[in-house]
Scaffold this motif. Sequence first.
Motif, mmCIF file in Angstrom:
data_model
loop_
_atom_site.group_PDB
_atom_site.id
_atom_site.type_symbol
_atom_site.label_atom_id
_atom_site.label_comp_id
_atom_site.label_asym_id
_atom_site.label_seq_id
_atom_site.Cartn_x
_atom_site.Cartn_y
_atom_site.Cartn_z
ATOM 1 N N GLN A 161 -1.218 12.114 12.420
ATOM 2 C CA GLN A 161 -2.096 11.018 12.820
ATOM 3 C C GLN A 161 -2.479 10.150 11.616
ATOM 4 O O GLN A 161 -2.506 8.916 11.717
ATOM 5 C CB GLN A 161 -3.350 11.576 13.491
ATOM 6 C CG GLN A 161 -3.093 12.146 14.881
ATOM 7 C CD GLN A 161 -4.302 12.848 15.464
ATOM 8 O OE1 GLN A 161 -5.293 13.105 14.768
ATOM 9 N NE2 GLN A 161 -4.248 13.164 16.738
ATOM 10 N N ILE A 162 -2.759 10.784 10.493
ATOM 11 C CA ILE A 162 -3.086 10.031 9.275
ATOM 12 C C ILE A 162 -1.906 9.166 8.847
ATOM 13 O O ILE A 162 -2.065 7.975 8.517
ATOM 14 C CB ILE A 162 -3.490 10.993 8.141
ATOM 15 C CG1 ILE A 162 -4.834 11.668 8.461
ATOM 16 C CG2 ILE A 162 -3.571 10.256 6.799
ATOM 17 C CD1 ILE A 162 -5.204 12.787 7.507
ATOM 18 N N ASP A 164 0.638 8.124 10.695
ATOM 19 C CA ASP A 164 0.901 7.103 11.706
ATOM 20 C C ASP A 164 -0.060 5.926 11.541
ATOM 21 O O ASP A 164 0.352 4.759 11.568
ATOM 22 C CB ASP A 164 0.760 7.720 13.100
ATOM 23 C CG ASP A 164 1.047 6.715 14.206
ATOM 24 O OD1 ASP A 164 2.048 5.983 14.108
ATOM 25 O OD2 ASP A 164 0.260 6.645 15.170
ATOM 26 N N GLN A 165 -1.333 6.218 11.366
ATOM 27 C CA GLN A 165 -2.331 5.159 11.164
ATOM 28 C C GLN A 165 -2.037 4.358 9.899
ATOM 29 O O GLN A 165 -2.163 3.126 9.881
ATOM 30 C CB GLN A 165 -3.721 5.768 11.083
ATOM 31 C CG GLN A 165 -4.216 6.380 12.393
ATOM 32 C CD GLN A 165 -5.469 7.218 12.210
ATOM 33 O OE1 GLN A 165 -5.984 7.360 11.094
ATOM 34 N NE2 GLN A 165 -5.965 7.793 13.294
ATOM 35 N N THR A 166 -1.633 5.055 8.844
ATOM 36 C CA THR A 166 -1.352 4.370 7.581
ATOM 37 C C THR A 166 -0.139 3.466 7.700
ATOM 38 O O THR A 166 -0.137 2.327 7.202
ATOM 39 C CB THR A 166 -1.143 5.388 6.453
ATOM 40 O OG1 THR A 166 -2.269 6.259 6.381
ATOM 41 C CG2 THR A 166 -0.965 4.692 5.120
ATOM 42 N N SER A 168 0.902 1.990 10.370
ATOM 43 C CA SER A 168 0.505 0.829 11.168
ATOM 44 C C SER A 168 -0.272 -0.172 10.317
ATOM 45 O O SER A 168 -0.052 -1.389 10.398
ATOM 46 C CB SER A 168 -0.354 1.276 12.353
ATOM 47 O OG SER A 168 0.396 2.096 13.236
ATOM 48 N N ARG A 169 -1.180 0.318 9.492
ATOM 49 C CA ARG A 169 -1.986 -0.565 8.641
ATOM 50 C C ARG A 169 -1.134 -1.218 7.556
ATOM 51 O O ARG A 169 -1.405 -2.353 7.133
ATOM 52 C CB ARG A 169 -3.120 0.224 8.000
ATOM 53 C CG ARG A 169 -4.163 0.735 8.978
ATOM 54 C CD ARG A 169 -5.236 1.516 8.258
ATOM 55 N NE ARG A 169 -5.983 0.670 7.325
ATOM 56 C CZ ARG A 169 -6.842 1.136 6.433
ATOM 57 N NH1 ARG A 169 -7.066 2.441 6.346
ATOM 58 N NH2 ARG A 169 -7.482 0.319 5.622
ATOM 59 N N SER A 173 -0.898 -5.275 5.559
ATOM 60 C CA SER A 173 -1.642 -5.247 4.294
ATOM 61 C C SER A 173 -0.708 -5.478 3.109
ATOM 62 O O SER A 173 0.487 -5.169 3.163
ATOM 63 C CB SER A 173 -2.341 -3.885 4.145
ATOM 64 O OG SER A 173 -2.955 -3.773 2.875
ATOM 65 N N LEU A 179 -3.238 2.146 0.170
ATOM 66 C CA LEU A 179 -3.269 2.789 1.486
ATOM 67 C C LEU A 179 -2.525 4.112 1.468
ATOM 68 O O LEU A 179 -2.945 5.091 2.108
ATOM 69 C CB LEU A 179 -2.657 1.863 2.534
ATOM 70 C CG LEU A 179 -3.469 0.618 2.903
ATOM 71 C CD1 LEU A 179 -2.700 -0.256 3.882
ATOM 72 C CD2 LEU A 179 -4.815 1.021 3.500
ATOM 73 N N ALA A 183 -4.057 7.848 2.149
ATOM 74 C CA ALA A 183 -3.490 8.793 3.109
ATOM 75 C C ALA A 183 -3.246 10.156 2.466
ATOM 76 O O ALA A 183 -3.552 11.198 3.065
ATOM 77 C CB ALA A 183 -2.176 8.242 3.669
ATOM 78 N N ARG A 186 -6.570 11.952 1.950
ATOM 79 C CA ARG A 186 -7.094 12.420 3.232
ATOM 80 C C ARG A 186 -6.357 13.670 3.703
ATOM 81 O O ARG A 186 -6.983 14.617 4.193
ATOM 82 C CB ARG A 186 -6.969 11.321 4.291
ATOM 83 C CG ARG A 186 -7.936 10.162 4.117
ATOM 84 C CD ARG A 186 -7.696 9.104 5.170
ATOM 85 N NE ARG A 186 -7.948 9.620 6.508
ATOM 86 C CZ ARG A 186 -7.528 9.000 7.614
ATOM 87 N NH1 ARG A 186 -6.831 7.872 7.528
ATOM 88 N NH2 ARG A 186 -7.801 9.515 8.799
#
Length: 209
Positions: A161-162, A164-166, A168-169, A173, A179, A183, A186
């Motif tokens: 999930q981390i 995947d979110q990164t 996408s961002r 950016s 970023l 990740a 985290r």
Amino acid sequence: RFDFAGIRSESIAECLRRIVDSEGVSVEQEALDVLARRATGSMRDAQSLLEQLLAFSPDRITLAEVDDMLGSAGEERLARLVGHLVDRDAPKALAELDTAVGEGVDVAQLLEQLFGYFRDAMAAAAGCPAETFLYASARNKDEVLDTGRRLGLHTALAVMQILDQTLSRLRQSTQGRILTELALVRIASLDDLDELGAWIAQLQGGGPV
């Protein structure tokens, strides 16, 4: 409109092998395997990548040349980075990233590699055999199985999930490296979610923790 299913990586690699053999070019099999996985089911994309390589290396294609062209990390570097993350060692993970970036590795490509690696680790944690892996090479399947065992299913899902979110961002950016560092920190800071779940279950059941 016709939607065609993607071609398996093994079939793409076999086709690429026939092409280089017909051209009389020497090539490392692992280089073809990486090209096939990068094509994500598209034979056309795989052949396009191969053509680019042949333009610069008409006699012999190595895995290192493929990594250089794609901006990807080699298997050993990827394994070291994953090891630092699983060990919850953020400083070493960031140091490995710094070295990789200094040697030309693209952070977006590195995140894609990590996403694929942890996908297979997730499958391993869920109890799937190595035959179901999509990204692991033949020589690192045992390593991926061990990673899945050490992480546990719920932690592996949190890692994905981390990532995947990164990813996408990252598309929106200009701060790709920061970023990526965020990740990694985290992930390295994640608790053992499977063990936490067991503790909660024990508490709810009134048992000792």
